[in-house]
Each structure stands twice: as C-alpha cells, then as structure tokens.
Write a protein that holds these residues in place. Structure first.
Motif, PDB file in Angstrom:
ATOM      1  N   ALA A   1      52.297  29.331 -18.596  1.00 24.14           N
ATOM      2  CA  ALA A   1      52.059  28.058 -17.918  1.00 24.14           C
ATOM      3  C   ALA A   1      52.747  28.003 -16.559  1.00 24.14           C
ATOM      4  O   ALA A   1      52.230  27.410 -15.616  1.00 24.14           O
ATOM      5  CB  ALA A   1      52.526  26.903 -18.804  1.00 24.14           C
ATOM      6  N   VAL A   2      53.908  28.632 -16.457  1.00 20.65           N
ATOM      7  CA  VAL A   2      54.654  28.623 -15.197  1.00 20.65           C
ATOM      8  C   VAL A   2      54.144  29.693 -14.239  1.00 20.65           C
ATOM      9  O   VAL A   2      54.016  29.448 -13.043  1.00 20.65           O
ATOM     10  CB  VAL A   2      56.163  28.851 -15.470  1.00 20.65           C
ATOM     11  N   LEU A   3      53.833  30.880 -14.743  1.00 26.49           N
ATOM     12  CA  LEU A   3      53.569  32.010 -13.859  1.00 26.49           C
ATOM     13  C   LEU A   3      52.103  32.256 -13.511  1.00 26.49           C
ATOM     14  O   LEU A   3      51.806  32.762 -12.433  1.00 26.49           O
ATOM     15  CB  LEU A   3      54.197  33.268 -14.451  1.00 26.49           C
ATOM     16  N   ILE A   4      51.188  31.921 -14.373  1.00 27.72           N
ATOM     17  CA  ILE A   4      49.764  32.142 -14.072  1.00 27.72           C
ATOM     18  C   ILE A   4      49.342  31.401 -12.800  1.00 27.72           C
ATOM     19  O   ILE A   4      48.629  31.968 -11.969  1.00 27.72           O
ATOM     20  CB  ILE A   4      48.872  31.821 -15.282  1.00 27.72           C
ATOM     21  N   PRO A   5      49.801  30.157 -12.573  1.00 28.42           N
ATOM     22  CA  PRO A   5      49.441  29.490 -11.315  1.00 28.42           C
ATOM     23  C   PRO A   5      49.957  30.208 -10.063  1.00 28.42           C
ATOM     24  O   PRO A   5      49.480  29.960  -8.964  1.00 28.42           O
ATOM     25  CB  PRO A   5      50.092  28.105 -11.441  1.00 28.42           C
ATOM     26  N   HIS A   6      50.880  31.127 -10.229  1.00 29.24           N
ATOM     27  CA  HIS A   6      51.425  31.883  -9.095  1.00 29.24           C
ATOM     28  C   HIS A   6      50.772  33.253  -8.954  1.00 29.24           C
ATOM     29  O   HIS A   6      51.285  34.122  -8.248  1.00 29.24           O
ATOM     30  CB  HIS A   6      52.943  32.042  -9.243  1.00 29.24           C
ATOM     31  N   GLY A   7      49.650  33.482  -9.655  1.00 23.84           N
ATOM     32  CA  GLY A   7      48.901  34.716  -9.479  1.00 23.84           C
ATOM     33  C   GLY A   7      49.156  35.786 -10.516  1.00 23.84           C
ATOM     34  O   GLY A   7      48.670  36.902 -10.373  1.00 23.84           O
ATOM     35  N   TYR A   8      49.893  35.472 -11.558  1.00 28.34           N
ATOM     36  CA  TYR A   8      50.157  36.453 -12.609  1.00 28.34           C
ATOM     37  C   TYR A   8      49.093  36.380 -13.685  1.00 28.34           C
ATOM     38  O   TYR A   8      48.451  35.351 -13.862  1.00 28.34           O
ATOM     39  CB  TYR A   8      51.530  36.204 -13.227  1.00 28.34           C
ATOM     40  N   GLU A   9      48.899  37.468 -14.384  1.00 22.02           N
ATOM     41  CA  GLU A   9      47.976  37.518 -15.512  1.00 22.02           C
ATOM     42  C   GLU A   9      48.783  37.806 -16.769  1.00 22.02           C
ATOM     43  O   GLU A   9      49.699  38.614 -16.746  1.00 22.02           O
ATOM     44  CB  GLU A   9      46.938  38.616 -15.309  1.00 22.02           C
ATOM     45  N   LEU A  10      48.412  37.173 -17.850  1.00 21.28           N
ATOM     46  CA  LEU A  10      49.139  37.320 -19.104  1.00 21.28           C
ATOM     47  C   LEU A  10      48.404  38.265 -20.032  1.00 21.28           C
ATOM     48  O   LEU A  10      47.200  38.193 -20.187  1.00 21.28           O
ATOM     49  CB  LEU A  10      49.279  35.951 -19.773  1.00 21.28           C
ATOM     50  N   GLY A  11      49.141  39.161 -20.648  1.00 18.82           N
ATOM     51  CA  GLY A  11      48.587  40.064 -21.636  1.00 18.82           C
ATOM     52  C   GLY A  11      49.693  40.448 -22.594  1.00 18.82           C
ATOM     53  O   GLY A  11      50.823  39.985 -22.462  1.00 18.82           O
ATOM     54  N   THR A  12      49.395  41.252 -23.559  1.00 18.21           N
ATOM     55  CA  THR A  12      50.421  41.702 -24.489  1.00 18.21           C
ATOM     56  C   THR A  12      50.432  43.210 -24.542  1.00 18.21           C
ATOM     57  O   THR A  12      49.523  43.865 -24.078  1.00 18.21           O
ATOM     58  CB  THR A  12      50.189  41.138 -25.903  1.00 18.21           C
ATOM     59  N   SER A  13      51.466  43.732 -25.118  1.00 19.63           N
ATOM     60  CA  SER A  13      51.662  45.164 -25.147  1.00 19.63           C
ATOM     61  C   SER A  13      52.194  45.597 -26.496  1.00 19.63           C
ATOM     62  O   SER A  13      52.672  44.779 -27.264  1.00 19.63           O
ATOM     63  CB  SER A  13      52.664  45.534 -24.050  1.00 19.63           C
ATOM     64  N   ASP A  14      52.152  46.883 -26.766  1.00 16.63           N
ATOM     65  CA  ASP A  14      52.727  47.396 -28.009  1.00 16.63           C
ATOM     66  C   ASP A  14      54.177  47.803 -27.789  1.00 16.63           C
ATOM     67  O   ASP A  14      54.804  48.415 -28.616  1.00 16.63           O
ATOM     68  CB  ASP A  14      51.921  48.573 -28.541  1.00 16.63           C
TER      69      ASP A  14
END
Length: 128
Positions: A85-98
């Motif tokens: 919620a904080v970082l996506i508006p600043h151009g980041y993309e969210l994903g997950t990793s192993d």
C-alpha cells in the motif's frame, strides 16, 4: 545472522564473492565484482518495516550508485499488504519469492516475479 533458511543458504553460497556488513537494523550484502547484480547487492532488514520509504532511503544511502533497489525483510510471516500500500504508488511492484520474507525491487529492466508462497517473502519491483 539470518532467521530465514533461504537467506542463510544464499549467504553460504555467496561466501568469497559477497561482503556482508551487519548493522543493528540491517545487513548490507555487496558483491564488489558485480555492482549491478540485484541479488548480490541488497539490504536485508532485520525488522518489519515501520517506515518503508525510510528503508528505501537507507538502501540509497548504502548503495548511492546503484541502478536498482533490492530490499529483503528477514521477517518470516510478514504481511505484504501494508508494505504494498505504501510502495506501489511510488512505482514498485509486489511479488513473492521462494527466498526469505519481503523483497522490495526497484529498477533494472529485468522484472521477474516469482511464485507466491505464504511462508516466504514478498517482492516489490519498479523503476528508478
């Protein structure tokens, strides 16, 4: 040094190639021979993000010449929703990793997203 088995394994594999600097709130991993290697030049935060944008600024302080930003939160079970919620508006993309908890990525043209896994990390990617 790490709570996550994945991070501990990565650190073992990168011995001799990467340098680890431990601070009270983070571990800075640098791979001097490959400064653009996102997975080898990153900041691993030891605690949940209180102020995620301040932690992004910390990365910029630790790596002032980086063309990418990679931050991992070594906090198993971290809920990525507030971070997103904080970082996506600043151009980041969210994903997950192993690999461990939350990973924040910003920059470099390679924007691979890993598969989700509730026990492991979250990844954020975006442009500089």
């Amino acid at each position: 040094m790490f709570r996550s088995l994945a991070l501990a394994s990565d650190a073992l594999v990168m011995q001799g190639q990467s340098v680890f600097e431990a601070y009270e709130d983070r571990v800075v991993m640098q791979t001097p021979d490959e400064p653009d290697y996102r997975h080898g030049n990153l900041v691993i935060m030891k605690h949940p993000p209180g102020d995620a944008l301040a932690q992004v600024s910390q990365f910029q302080t630790d790596f002032p010449d980086a063309t990418h930003r990679t931050i991992i939160w070594d906090v198993p079970g971290l809920d990525p929703a507030p971070l997103a919620a904080v970082l996506i508006p600043h151009g980041y993309e969210l994903g997950t990793s192993d690999t461990p908890p939350s990973i924040l990525r910003y920059g470099t043209p390679d924007r691979r997203m890993a598969l989700s896994c509730a026990r492991w990390p979250v990844r954020l990617t975006g442009p500089l």
